[in-house]
Design a protein around this motif. Structure first.
Motif, PDB file in Angstrom:
ATOM      1  N   SER A 185     -18.743  -5.607 -17.296  1.00  0.00           N
ATOM      2  CA  SER A 185     -18.466  -6.930 -17.276  1.00  0.00           C
ATOM      3  C   SER A 185     -16.950  -7.371 -17.382  1.00  0.00           C
ATOM      4  O   SER A 185     -16.584  -8.021 -16.636  1.00  0.00           O
ATOM      5  N   LYS A 186     -16.121  -6.683 -18.246  1.00  0.00           N
ATOM      6  CA  LYS A 186     -14.418  -6.810 -18.265  1.00  0.00           C
ATOM      7  C   LYS A 186     -13.869  -6.458 -16.726  1.00  0.00           C
ATOM      8  O   LYS A 186     -13.106  -7.442 -16.203  1.00  0.00           O
ATOM      9  N   LEU A 187     -14.387  -5.504 -16.130  1.00  0.00           N
ATOM     10  CA  LEU A 187     -13.877  -5.021 -15.212  1.00  0.00           C
ATOM     11  C   LEU A 187     -14.316  -6.078 -13.832  1.00  0.00           C
ATOM     12  O   LEU A 187     -13.355  -6.426 -13.034  1.00  0.00           O
ATOM     13  N   MET A 188     -15.456  -6.645 -13.922  1.00  0.00           N
ATOM     14  CA  MET A 188     -16.026  -7.460 -12.801  1.00  0.00           C
ATOM     15  C   MET A 188     -15.265  -8.688 -13.001  1.00  0.00           C
ATOM     16  O   MET A 188     -14.689  -9.473 -12.074  1.00  0.00           O
ATOM     17  N   ASP A 189     -14.988  -9.326 -14.127  1.00  0.00           N
ATOM     18  CA  ASP A 189     -14.004 -10.504 -14.447  1.00  0.00           C
ATOM     19  C   ASP A 189     -12.615 -10.231 -13.778  1.00  0.00           C
ATOM     20  O   ASP A 189     -12.127 -11.122 -13.139  1.00  0.00           O
ATOM     21  N   GLN A 190     -12.118  -9.000 -13.959  1.00  0.00           N
ATOM     22  CA  GLN A 190     -10.877  -8.645 -13.584  1.00  0.00           C
ATOM     23  C   GLN A 190     -10.995  -8.634 -12.189  1.00  0.00           C
ATOM     24  O   GLN A 190      -9.903  -9.189 -11.217  1.00  0.00           O
ATOM     25  N   LEU A 191     -12.002  -8.030 -11.565  1.00  0.00           N
ATOM     26  CA  LEU A 191     -11.999  -8.147 -10.087  1.00  0.00           C
ATOM     27  C   LEU A 191     -12.147  -9.487  -9.309  1.00  0.00           C
ATOM     28  O   LEU A 191     -11.468  -9.714  -8.310  1.00  0.00           O
TER      29      LEU A 191
ATOM     30  N   LYS B 120      -9.189 -14.003  -6.496  1.00  0.00           N
ATOM     31  CA  LYS B 120      -8.739 -15.225  -6.088  1.00  0.00           C
ATOM     32  C   LYS B 120      -7.304 -15.086  -6.243  1.00  0.00           C
ATOM     33  O   LYS B 120      -6.550 -15.881  -5.479  1.00  0.00           O
ATOM     34  N   GLN B 121      -6.504 -14.518  -6.999  1.00  0.00           N
ATOM     35  CA  GLN B 121      -4.898 -14.431  -6.946  1.00  0.00           C
ATOM     36  C   GLN B 121      -4.440 -13.887  -5.724  1.00  0.00           C
ATOM     37  O   GLN B 121      -3.400 -14.377  -5.035  1.00  0.00           O
ATOM     38  N   PHE B 122      -5.169 -12.893  -4.945  1.00  0.00           N
ATOM     39  CA  PHE B 122      -4.731 -12.197  -3.895  1.00  0.00           C
ATOM     40  C   PHE B 122      -5.514 -12.675  -2.625  1.00  0.00           C
ATOM     41  O   PHE B 122      -5.816 -11.685  -1.513  1.00  0.00           O
ATOM     42  N   GLY B 123      -6.358 -13.682  -2.470  1.00  0.00           N
ATOM     43  CA  GLY B 123      -7.171 -14.237  -1.650  1.00  0.00           C
ATOM     44  C   GLY B 123      -6.289 -14.275  -0.309  1.00  0.00           C
ATOM     45  O   GLY B 123      -7.025 -14.420   0.745  1.00  0.00           O
ATOM     46  N   ASP B 124      -4.950 -14.380  -0.343  1.00  0.00           N
ATOM     47  CA  ASP B 124      -4.425 -14.528   1.017  1.00  0.00           C
ATOM     48  C   ASP B 124      -3.963 -13.121   1.511  1.00  0.00           C
ATOM     49  O   ASP B 124      -3.500 -13.020   2.677  1.00  0.00           O
ATOM     50  N   ASN B 125      -4.204 -12.054   0.866  1.00  0.00           N
ATOM     51  CA  ASN B 125      -3.961 -10.707   1.373  1.00  0.00           C
ATOM     52  C   ASN B 125      -5.110 -10.172   2.028  1.00  0.00           C
ATOM     53  O   ASN B 125      -5.999  -9.903   1.471  1.00  0.00           O
TER      54      ASN B 125
END
Length: 198
Positions: A23-29, A34-39
């Motif tokens: 669950s934590k890993l999913m949240d990180q993903l 979102k953070q790298f949405g332009d990559n």
């Protein structure tokens, strides 16, 4: 992390500890998405696959060049092993090509072979010499398994047999890699961009 997530789901998605971790890993993903949405390497699979593959091949070629030059050191061993792990990550994008599967097997074998030679005070043989005339049991190589931690190699010279651990072994026989044949014919400098349909 996506590879870790998929592998973790296959191993255990039922126990409370694993569910909490996944669950934590999913949240990180999701946060990374979102953070790298332009990559494009994050948002487009073909670009992401090419990015991971190119990096794996760079590490592989660096380690192989050091190996062939007889420059044996920890960074070279780590590069072979990391290349094999990055090729594992490529399974996120689908089945590995035969070439990448061979790169992974060879990189794992070399990492284990050189590590054990240095650990035992032996001088490793540069290049694929130790694999000539030997067979490799492809059926026993499991996705995600690590030959660095499990495996037995039986080189043609009787002086350098090693055993990495007491775990199940795989035999490397029948693989012949002529100089340069294990390296990719070409590595794409650019990946075609997905123009999409607007």
């Amino acid at each position: 992390r996506l590879y870790a997530m998929q592998t973790g789901m296959k191993i255990d998605s039922k126990t409370p500890e694993c569910r909490k971790f996944l669950s934590k890993l999913m949240d990180q993903l999701e946060a990374m998405k979102k953070q790298f949405g332009d990559n494009e390497a994050i948002t487009q699979e073909i670009v992401g696959s090419a990015h991971v593959e190119n990096y794996a091949l760079k590490m592989f070629l660096y380690a192989d060049n050091e190996d062939r030059a007889g420059q044996f050191h920890k960074n070279m061993i780590k590069s072979f092993y990391t290349a094999s792990l990055l090729i594992d990550v490529l399974t996120v994008f689908g089945e590995l090509s035969e070439e990448n599967a061979q790169h992974r097997k060879y990189a794992r074998w070399k990492a284990a072979y050189i590590h054990n030679c240095l650990k035992n005070g032996e001088t490793p043989q540069p290049g694929p010499i130790g694999m000539e005339g030997e067979s490799f049991d492809v059926e026993r190589e499991e996705p995600g398994s690590s030959s660095l931690h499990s495996g037995t190699t039986q080189p043609t010279s009787s002086s350098s047999t090693y055993e990495a651990s007491n775990m199940p072994s795989s035999n490397y026989t029948g693989i012949h890699i002529p100089p340069g044949a294990h390296a990719p014919a070409n590595t794409p400098a650019e990946v075609p961009h997905n123009t999409g349909m607007s």
